[in-house]
Design an enzyme around this catalytic site. Structure first.
Site, PDB file in Angstrom:
ATOM      1  N   CYS A  30       9.918 -13.281   0.434  1.00 15.97           N
ATOM      2  CA  CYS A  30      10.531 -11.973   0.696  1.00 15.97           C
ATOM      3  C   CYS A  30      11.023 -11.860   2.142  1.00 15.97           C
ATOM      4  O   CYS A  30      10.222 -11.865   3.071  1.00 15.97           O
ATOM      5  CB  CYS A  30       9.478 -10.905   0.384  1.00 15.97           C
ATOM      6  N   CYS A  33       9.750  -8.811   4.076  1.00 10.70           N
ATOM      7  CA  CYS A  33       8.336  -8.981   4.418  1.00 10.70           C
ATOM      8  C   CYS A  33       8.202  -9.728   5.748  1.00 10.70           C
ATOM      9  O   CYS A  33       7.337  -9.416   6.570  1.00 10.70           O
ATOM     10  CB  CYS A  33       7.593  -9.747   3.329  1.00 10.70           C
TER      11      CYS A  33
END
Length: 106
Positions: A30, A33
């Site tokens: 991600c 993230c």
């Protein structure tokens, strides 16, 4: 800074604490993230022992992710004394996150 992937029982014990706990549901693949990681480092540096931050990998913890209906990463959840106080998906700047967290820090 992060305790990664506590087991279900460990996590329940941690969430019962009077110290606020910020859960960071994320994934290695991600992009956002990865953007959030240094923001959380900054927040931890500013809050010190007043708050605990735990990173939980959704791919390693599918049962927990399903239980808490994590549909997107990153998702942040703030707990204190076993109660969910705040939840949001996505990245936010450190100053904005600190504004949300500040009222809950002892």
């Amino acid at each position: 800074m992060h305790t990664s992937d506590p087991t279900g029982n460990q996590l329940q014990d941690i969430l019962q604490s009077s110290t606020p706990v910020l859960l960071d549901f994320s994934a290695t693949w991600c992009g956002p993230c990865k953007t959030l990681a240094p923001i959380l480092e900054d927040v931890k540096a500013k809050t010190g022992d007043k708050m605990r931050i735990l990173k939980i990998d959704v791919d390693k913890n599918p049962k927990l992710s399903q239980e808490w209906q994590i549909t997107g990463v990153p998702t942040l959840m703030l707990f204190k004394a076993g109660k969910l106080l705040w939840r949001q998906s996505g990245v936010m700047p450190a100053h904005q996150l600190l504004q949300v967290l500040q009222p809950h820090l002892g």
